[in-house]
Scaffold this motif. Structure first.
Motif, short mmCIF file in Angstrom:
data_model
loop_
_atom_site.label_atom_id
_atom_site.label_comp_id
_atom_site.label_asym_id
_atom_site.label_seq_id
_atom_site.Cartn_x
_atom_site.Cartn_y
_atom_site.Cartn_z
N VAL A 32 0.84 -1.20 0.00
CA VAL A 32 0.00 0.00 0.00
C VAL A 32 0.88 1.25 0.00
CG1 VAL A 32 -1.65 1.36 1.37
CG2 VAL A 32 -1.99 -1.10 1.09
N LEU A 33 1.88 1.27 0.85
CA LEU A 33 2.78 2.42 0.94
C LEU A 33 3.48 2.68 -0.39
CD1 LEU A 33 4.13 4.61 2.70
CD2 LEU A 33 5.85 2.90 3.28
N LEU A 34 4.01 1.65 -1.01
CA LEU A 34 4.70 1.81 -2.29
C LEU A 34 3.77 2.33 -3.37
CD1 LEU A 34 6.90 -1.41 -2.30
CD2 LEU A 34 7.69 0.95 -2.09
N VAL A 35 2.57 1.77 -3.43
CA VAL A 35 1.60 2.22 -4.45
C VAL A 35 1.21 3.67 -4.19
CG1 VAL A 35 -0.73 1.87 -5.33
CG2 VAL A 35 0.76 -0.10 -4.97
N GLU A 36 0.96 4.03 -2.93
CA GLU A 36 0.59 5.41 -2.61
C GLU A 36 1.71 6.38 -2.92
OE1 GLU A 36 -0.73 5.23 1.46
OE2 GLU A 36 -2.75 4.58 0.86
N ARG A 37 2.96 5.98 -2.69
CA ARG A 37 4.11 6.84 -3.01
C ARG A 37 4.22 7.09 -4.51
NH1 ARG A 37 7.82 8.05 1.41
NH2 ARG A 37 6.40 7.80 3.14
N CYS A 38 3.65 6.18 -5.30
CA CYS A 38 3.63 6.35 -6.76
C CYS A 38 2.37 7.08 -7.21
CB CYS A 38 3.72 4.98 -7.43
SG CYS A 38 5.30 4.16 -7.21
N GLY A 39 1.59 7.57 -6.25
CA GLY A 39 0.39 8.32 -6.59
C GLY A 39 -0.82 7.45 -6.87
N GLY A 40 -0.78 6.20 -6.42
CA GLY A 40 -1.87 5.28 -6.72
C GLY A 40 -2.63 4.84 -5.50
N ARG A 41 -3.49 3.85 -5.71
CA ARG A 41 -4.31 3.29 -4.65
C ARG A 41 -4.29 1.77 -4.77
NH1 ARG A 41 -5.65 7.29 -7.10
NH2 ARG A 41 -6.69 6.25 -8.81
N LEU A 42 -4.31 1.07 -3.64
CA LEU A 42 -4.40 -0.39 -3.60
C LEU A 42 -5.64 -0.74 -2.79
CD1 LEU A 42 -1.59 -2.92 -3.15
CD2 LEU A 42 -3.69 -3.21 -1.87
N SER A 43 -6.47 -1.64 -3.32
CA SER A 43 -7.67 -2.05 -2.60
C SER A 43 -7.79 -3.57 -2.68
CB SER A 43 -8.91 -1.39 -3.18
OG SER A 43 -9.08 -1.75 -4.54
N ALA A 44 -8.58 -4.11 -1.76
CA ALA A 44 -8.82 -5.56 -1.71
C ALA A 44 -10.31 -5.82 -1.67
CB ALA A 44 -8.16 -6.15 -0.46
N THR A 45 -10.73 -6.89 -2.35
CA THR A 45 -12.13 -7.32 -2.31
C THR A 45 -12.16 -8.84 -2.23
OG1 THR A 45 -12.28 -7.38 -4.72
CG2 THR A 45 -13.02 -5.35 -3.63
N SER A 46 -13.25 -9.37 -1.71
CA SER A 46 -13.44 -10.82 -1.63
C SER A 46 -14.93 -11.11 -1.68
CB SER A 46 -12.84 -11.39 -0.35
OG SER A 46 -13.14 -12.77 -0.24
N ALA A 47 -15.30 -12.19 -2.36
CA ALA A 47 -16.71 -12.61 -2.43
C ALA A 47 -17.13 -13.36 -1.17
CB ALA A 47 -16.95 -13.47 -3.67
N GLY A 48 -16.16 -13.80 -0.38
CA GLY A 48 -16.50 -14.50 0.85
C GLY A 48 -15.45 -15.53 1.22
N HIS A 49 -15.64 -16.14 2.37
CA HIS A 49 -14.70 -17.12 2.91
C HIS A 49 -14.46 -18.25 1.91
CE1 HIS A 49 -12.51 -19.29 5.97
NE2 HIS A 49 -13.18 -20.37 5.64
N GLY A 50 -13.19 -18.57 1.68
CA GLY A 50 -12.82 -19.66 0.79
C GLY A 50 -12.79 -19.30 -0.68
N THR A 51 -13.06 -18.04 -1.02
CA THR A 51 -13.08 -17.65 -2.44
C THR A 51 -11.83 -16.88 -2.86
OG1 THR A 51 -14.23 -15.58 -1.99
CG2 THR A 51 -15.60 -17.51 -2.44
N GLY A 52 -10.93 -16.65 -1.92
CA GLY A 52 -9.74 -15.88 -2.25
C GLY A 52 -10.02 -14.39 -2.22
N ALA A 53 -9.08 -13.62 -2.70
CA ALA A 53 -9.21 -12.16 -2.70
C ALA A 53 -8.67 -11.61 -4.01
CB ALA A 53 -8.45 -11.55 -1.53
N THR A 54 -9.15 -10.45 -4.36
CA THR A 54 -8.66 -9.72 -5.52
C THR A 54 -8.05 -8.42 -5.02
OG1 THR A 54 -10.37 -10.63 -6.95
CG2 THR A 54 -9.30 -8.62 -7.70
N PHE A 55 -6.82 -8.17 -5.41
CA PHE A 55 -6.13 -6.94 -5.04
C PHE A 55 -6.00 -6.09 -6.29
CE2 PHE A 55 -4.98 -10.10 -1.97
CZ PHE A 55 -5.11 -9.42 -0.77
N THR A 56 -6.41 -4.84 -6.21
CA THR A 56 -6.41 -3.94 -7.36
C THR A 56 -5.47 -2.78 -7.09
OG1 THR A 56 -8.70 -4.52 -7.83
CG2 THR A 56 -7.85 -2.52 -8.87
N VAL A 57 -4.58 -2.53 -8.03
CA VAL A 57 -3.68 -1.38 -7.97
C VAL A 57 -4.12 -0.41 -9.05
CG1 VAL A 57 -1.31 -0.55 -8.29
CG2 VAL A 57 -1.74 -2.70 -7.07
N GLU A 58 -4.42 0.82 -8.65
CA GLU A 58 -4.79 1.87 -9.60
C GLU A 58 -3.72 2.93 -9.58
OE1 GLU A 58 -9.24 2.82 -9.61
OE2 GLU A 58 -8.85 2.06 -7.58
#
Length: 69
Positions: A32-58
């Motif tokens: 998160v810190l590295l992405v923010e220092r580059c002027g971006g944003r990092l977020s995480a989403t998940s559909a629920g337990h056992g489905t994994g997660a998606t991390f998005t860098v903008e």
């Protein structure tokens, strides 16, 4: 869990201590810190337990450089 998406980006947080006992809980916050220092944003989403997660860098796009003649 989906409600942990924002919290796991904070230092020293683990969403599943039963399966991830090792580590410091700093990898995602450092990302998160590295992405923010580059002027971006990092977020995480998940559909629920056992489905994994998606991390998005903008990252903001840069203007096209001017041609040098």
């Amino acid at each position: 869990e989906p409600e942990m998406a924002a919290e796991i980006l904070q230092p020293f947080t683990s969403a599943d201590v039963a399966h991830h006992g090792g580590g410091s809980g700093l990898s995602l916050p450092l990302a998160v810190l590295l992405v923010e220092r580059c002027g971006g944003r990092l977020s995480a989403t998940s559909a629920g337990h056992g489905t994994g997660a998606t991390f998005t860098v903008e990252l903001d796009s840069l203007p096209e450089p001017e041609a040098v003649e």
